[in-house]
Design a protein around this motif. Structure first.
Motif, mmCIF file in Angstrom:
data_model
loop_
_atom_site.group_PDB
_atom_site.id
_atom_site.type_symbol
_atom_site.label_atom_id
_atom_site.label_comp_id
_atom_site.label_asym_id
_atom_site.label_seq_id
_atom_site.Cartn_x
_atom_site.Cartn_y
_atom_site.Cartn_z
ATOM 1 N N ALA A 164 0.738 -1.187 -0.060
ATOM 2 C CA ALA A 164 0.092 -0.110 -0.162
ATOM 3 C C ALA A 164 0.964 1.269 0.091
ATOM 4 C CB ALA A 164 -0.920 -0.146 1.316
ATOM 5 N N LEU A 165 2.165 1.284 0.811
ATOM 6 C CA LEU A 165 2.841 2.324 0.703
ATOM 7 C C LEU A 165 3.402 2.619 -0.547
ATOM 8 C CD1 LEU A 165 3.913 4.307 3.021
ATOM 9 C CD2 LEU A 165 5.833 2.598 3.506
ATOM 10 N N ARG A 166 3.480 1.531 -1.339
ATOM 11 C CA ARG A 166 4.218 1.681 -2.849
ATOM 12 C C ARG A 166 3.165 2.331 -3.577
ATOM 13 N NH1 ARG A 166 7.217 -3.126 -1.868
ATOM 14 N NH2 ARG A 166 5.257 -4.521 -2.474
ATOM 15 N N ARG A 167 1.956 2.325 -3.124
ATOM 16 C CA ARG A 167 0.904 3.240 -4.177
ATOM 17 C C ARG A 167 0.652 4.574 -3.684
ATOM 18 N NH1 ARG A 167 -1.942 0.198 -7.341
ATOM 19 N NH2 ARG A 167 -1.920 -2.219 -7.269
ATOM 20 N N LEU A 168 1.438 4.880 -2.646
ATOM 21 C CA LEU A 168 1.332 6.279 -2.163
ATOM 22 C C LEU A 168 2.568 7.116 -2.706
ATOM 23 C CD1 LEU A 168 0.469 8.677 -0.306
ATOM 24 C CD2 LEU A 168 1.751 7.788 1.503
ATOM 25 N N ASP A 169 2.165 8.222 -3.341
ATOM 26 C CA ASP A 169 3.315 9.019 -3.746
ATOM 27 C C ASP A 169 3.690 10.229 -2.855
ATOM 28 O OD1 ASP A 169 5.069 9.961 -6.157
ATOM 29 O OD2 ASP A 169 3.826 11.840 -5.820
ATOM 30 N N THR A 170 2.505 10.930 -2.497
ATOM 31 C CA THR A 170 2.829 12.216 -1.670
ATOM 32 C C THR A 170 1.734 12.634 -0.646
ATOM 33 O OG1 THR A 170 4.164 13.310 -3.536
ATOM 34 C CG2 THR A 170 3.384 14.708 -1.763
ATOM 35 N N CYS A 171 2.019 12.606 0.588
ATOM 36 C CA CYS A 171 0.840 13.215 1.353
ATOM 37 C C CYS A 171 1.506 14.586 1.810
ATOM 38 C CB CYS A 171 1.031 12.107 2.695
ATOM 39 S SG CYS A 171 0.096 12.626 4.259
ATOM 40 N N SER A 172 0.514 15.520 1.572
ATOM 41 C CA SER A 172 0.991 17.137 1.918
ATOM 42 C C SER A 172 0.166 17.269 3.296
ATOM 43 C CB SER A 172 0.420 17.918 0.863
ATOM 44 O OG SER A 172 1.106 17.624 -0.250
ATOM 45 N N ILE A 173 1.185 17.821 4.201
ATOM 46 C CA ILE A 173 0.521 18.522 5.289
ATOM 47 C C ILE A 173 0.742 19.722 5.593
ATOM 48 C CG2 ILE A 173 0.979 18.007 7.863
ATOM 49 C CD1 ILE A 173 1.701 15.095 7.336
ATOM 50 N N ASN A 174 -0.153 20.626 5.987
ATOM 51 C CA ASN A 174 0.037 21.941 6.159
ATOM 52 C C ASN A 174 0.793 22.497 7.498
ATOM 53 O OD1 ASN A 174 -1.561 23.553 3.812
ATOM 54 N ND2 ASN A 174 -2.924 21.680 4.513
ATOM 55 N N LEU A 175 1.698 23.374 7.393
ATOM 56 C CA LEU A 175 2.215 23.929 8.611
ATOM 57 C C LEU A 175 1.914 25.451 8.538
ATOM 58 C CD1 LEU A 175 5.690 22.135 8.770
ATOM 59 C CD2 LEU A 175 3.663 21.759 10.244
ATOM 60 N N SER A 176 1.469 25.748 9.867
ATOM 61 C CA SER A 176 1.309 27.391 10.150
ATOM 62 C C SER A 176 2.477 28.235 10.235
ATOM 63 C CB SER A 176 0.411 27.796 11.152
ATOM 64 O OG SER A 176 1.027 27.250 12.379
ATOM 65 N N GLY A 177 2.572 29.485 9.995
ATOM 66 C CA GLY A 177 3.712 30.325 10.114
ATOM 67 C C GLY A 177 4.153 30.252 11.799
ATOM 68 N N VAL A 178 3.195 30.316 12.752
ATOM 69 C CA VAL A 178 3.066 30.260 14.100
ATOM 70 C C VAL A 178 3.945 28.847 14.431
ATOM 71 C CG1 VAL A 178 2.167 29.949 16.337
ATOM 72 C CG2 VAL A 178 1.062 31.649 14.600
ATOM 73 N N SER A 179 3.626 27.825 13.825
ATOM 74 C CA SER A 179 4.315 26.476 14.130
ATOM 75 C C SER A 179 5.915 26.607 13.514
ATOM 76 C CB SER A 179 3.728 25.315 13.603
ATOM 77 O OG SER A 179 2.549 24.913 13.833
ATOM 78 N N LEU A 180 5.998 27.462 12.610
ATOM 79 C CA LEU A 180 7.410 27.342 12.088
ATOM 80 C C LEU A 180 8.475 28.192 12.991
ATOM 81 C CD1 LEU A 180 6.801 28.169 8.419
ATOM 82 C CD2 LEU A 180 7.670 25.865 9.260
ATOM 83 N N LEU A 181 7.748 28.959 13.597
ATOM 84 C CA LEU A 181 8.465 29.693 14.779
ATOM 85 C C LEU A 181 8.712 29.119 16.175
ATOM 86 C CD1 LEU A 181 7.159 33.335 14.036
ATOM 87 C CD2 LEU A 181 9.400 32.394 13.278
ATOM 88 N N ARG A 182 7.842 28.027 16.467
ATOM 89 C CA ARG A 182 7.821 27.392 17.631
ATOM 90 C C ARG A 182 9.106 26.369 17.658
ATOM 91 N NH1 ARG A 182 4.172 28.603 21.945
ATOM 92 N NH2 ARG A 182 4.720 26.477 22.451
ATOM 93 N N GLU A 183 9.964 26.617 18.895
ATOM 94 C CA GLU A 183 11.138 26.086 19.080
ATOM 95 C C GLU A 183 10.589 24.736 19.202
ATOM 96 O OE1 GLU A 183 14.971 25.714 21.930
ATOM 97 O OE2 GLU A 183 13.461 27.326 22.438
ATOM 98 N N GLY A 184 11.704 23.548 18.430
ATOM 99 C CA GLY A 184 11.393 22.079 18.653
ATOM 100 C C GLY A 184 10.427 21.632 17.460
ATOM 101 N N LEU A 185 10.090 22.222 16.663
ATOM 102 C CA LEU A 185 9.335 21.828 15.360
ATOM 103 C C LEU A 185 10.126 20.549 14.690
ATOM 104 C CD1 LEU A 185 6.574 21.555 13.743
ATOM 105 C CD2 LEU A 185 7.473 23.380 12.541
ATOM 106 N N LEU A 186 11.313 21.204 14.299
ATOM 107 C CA LEU A 186 12.207 20.160 13.533
ATOM 108 C C LEU A 186 12.529 19.027 14.288
ATOM 109 C CD1 LEU A 186 13.748 19.664 10.992
ATOM 110 C CD2 LEU A 186 15.846 20.898 12.345
ATOM 111 N N ASP A 187 12.886 18.703 15.628
ATOM 112 C CA ASP A 187 12.874 17.611 16.285
ATOM 113 C C ASP A 187 11.654 16.854 16.286
ATOM 114 O OD1 ASP A 187 15.722 18.518 16.600
ATOM 115 O OD2 ASP A 187 15.100 19.525 18.584
ATOM 116 N N PHE A 188 10.340 17.575 16.498
ATOM 117 C CA PHE A 188 9.173 16.883 16.677
ATOM 118 C C PHE A 188 8.990 16.157 15.457
ATOM 119 C CE2 PHE A 188 4.851 16.953 15.448
ATOM 120 C CZ PHE A 188 4.195 16.283 16.437
ATOM 121 N N ILE A 189 9.144 16.742 14.354
ATOM 122 C CA ILE A 189 8.923 16.117 13.019
ATOM 123 C C ILE A 189 9.703 14.766 12.790
ATOM 124 C CG2 ILE A 189 9.034 16.362 10.573
ATOM 125 C CD1 ILE A 189 7.839 19.034 10.823
#
Length: 504
Positions: A329-354
């Motif tokens: 099933a994973l091979r049938r998936l090409d792209t899953c797009s997820i939205n991130l807000s501007g506020v989230s981008l400024l929050r410390e620790g977002l990269l580590d969380f992802i």
């Protein structure tokens, strides 16, 4: 009070008015002890001005006005006091008032490309234009970075709307120049008429802010009149929902949906089928068991600074569902797009969380695309670039969402490792009838092609627009013409049910 000097600068002043009778000021003779032999001249007045902050004692001691240091307009607290006074006057005497909430549309672009000094200069220019409108009973203030408020006294809704539109035209026609760069400046305006049903000044301000946000959502550069209290009631309910955000998330009252992103292929052109490509959306589960648009709670979460909680919840749930897919099933998936807000981008620790969540769910990073709005990318260019580079090195992809809504230049696309540009639906919906929007879409596609970026058209609602986009060379389309959003769990189930593509 405010006084405008000959050089155009505006300064706060205190003033006193004394009666002048003959040669007497405030009842005292200018020549005490001498008899007047001539009849006194007609009475008059003498007005004394003193600049606030000037050395020496002040002649009078009223409550000191509170002004914004940059623009010398009233600050947020002072303007709220004036609105409160207007509400009392409206209730007692029936005096009509209207409040305009003014939000500049391209201020961040000036700040990002020319620096804060240029931004300050622009704000001062706008404040001067706002001040020119202010009558003796009106009030004007700056309540945020690029947000102004204009309180109009003795004005009907129609009169207030005319004044607001005149100001809009003035700002739109202005060209702000700085260091050989020129910018067009516009504004979105929310207008609310004061009525006795408003309990507090902050309710009036909130209604005007709400109307202004609707104006921005409808394409910016618009005027939106607040019509009734229905929207305010909805907004309050949304704020209450967000106040119990963690409980509602734990109860599953925010569900993940998905809408497909479909390739546009010209007739006769070679096309290699790819796997599923979709954007993750959310729906709010109501008390009646039905699902509703989450626009209200998203706006409330943004206002209350809790949007990052929703962003992380969505990412975590999406990763878990995708990570649970079997390999076929994973091979049938090409792209899953997820939205991130501007506020989230400024929050410390977002990269580590992802990174942690991707590893925990065992999701291949190449399957994930993060969508970042144009305005968020532009406002936080340095942070966004670093974020993209770190996750891009792992294999994640990126899309600029709502491109064109912020009226930014194409130049910054060169500096960001972007895989997709999603063209805002406001340019797509009327593509057949609006030659300007058609030219904008074609221009975005040409720039994208030059930079090796795929283009996605949003809000495609019929076959005619899909055909027009295909003829332009747009790579992908998203909208109800192709499919409506469906629960993400259902989409994942369909991927499982299709079987292994490697099977004979």
């Amino acid at each position: 009070a405010l006084l405008e000097r000959r050089d155009g600068s505006v300064i706060p002043i205190l003033h006193t008015i004394n009666t002048l009778v003959g040669h007497t000021i405030a009842g005292r003779s200018a020549r005490e002890g001498q008899r007047e032999s001539k009849p006194p001249p007609p009475p008059g007045q003498i007005i004394l001005f003193r600049e606030l902050g000037a050395p020496g004692p002040l002649p009078i001691h009223p409550a000191k006005p509170r002004y914004d240091a940059l623009t010398r307009l009233l600050d947020r607290y002072a303007i709220i006091d004036r609105i409160e006074e207007a509400l009392n006057d409206c209730r007692k005497n029936g005096t009509p008032y209207a409040l305009c909430y003014i939000d500049l549309d391209r201020f961040r672009l000036v700040n990002a490309t020319c620096g804060h000094e240029a931004g300050d200069d622009l704000l001062q220019w706008v404040a001067t234009r706002v001040h020119e409108i202010v009558g003796p009973k009106d009030a004007a203030g700056r309540i945020g970075g690029d947000e102004f408020v204009l309180l109009l006294a003795d004005k009907s809704e129609r009169e207030a709307e005319r004044i607001a539109r005149d100001l809009q035209i003035c700002l739109l026609e202005f060209r702000f120049g700085w260091a050989e760069k020129t910018f067009s400046i516009g504004a979105s305006i929310g207008l609310v008429v004061l009525t006795p049903h408003f309990e507090r000044a902050v309710d009036v301000l909130g209604a005007a802010d709400h109307a202004c946000r609707i104006a921005k959502e409808n394409g910016r550069g618009r005027l939106q009149v607040y019509l009734d209290d229905q929207q305010m009631t909805t907004s309050r309910r949304s704020m209450q929902w967000v106040a119990s955000l963690q409980r509602h998330l734990a109860e599953g009252r925010l569900r993940l949906y998905a809408q497909g992103i479909h390739p546009l292929v010209k007739p006769g052109a070679a096309h290699t089928p790819r796997g599923a490509h979709f954007e993750v959306l959310v729906r709010q589960l109501g008390e009646d068991g039905r699902f509703y648009s989450p626009v209200g709670i998203i706006q409330a979460a943004e206002q209350s600074g809790l949007i990052h909680v929703i962003d992380r919840y969505v990412a975590r749930q999406a990763f878990r569902l995708i990570g649970a897919l079997p390999q076929h099933a994973l091979r049938r998936l090409d792209t899953c797009s997820i939205n991130l807000s501007g506020v989230s981008l400024l929050r410390e620790g977002l990269l580590d969380f992802i990174v942690e969540q991707l590893h925990r769910a065992q999701v291949p990073p190449s399957k994930i695309c993060f969508e970042i709005t144009e305005t968020a990318a532009l406002a936080n260019l340095g942070e966004v670039l670093w974020f993209m580079q770190e996750l891009g090195a792992m294999g994640c992809r990126f899309a600029i969402d709502d491109f064109g809504s912020g009226h930014a230049s194409y130049g910054y696309l060169e500096s960001l490792p972007v895989d997709y540009v999603k063209i805002d639906g406001m340019f797509v919906r009327d593509l057949q009838d609006n030659s300007l929007h058609r030219a904008i879409v074609e221009s975005v596609h040409r720039i994208g092609d030059t930079l090796g970026i795929k283009t996605v058209a949003e809000q495609v609602e019929n076959q005619e627009i899909a055909d027009l986009l295909t003829s332009m060379g747009i790579h992908y389309a998203q909208g109800w013409h192709f499919d409506k959003p469906q629960p993400l769990v259902d989409l994942c189930a369909s991927l499982r049910a299709q079987g292994d593509p490697s099977d004979p």
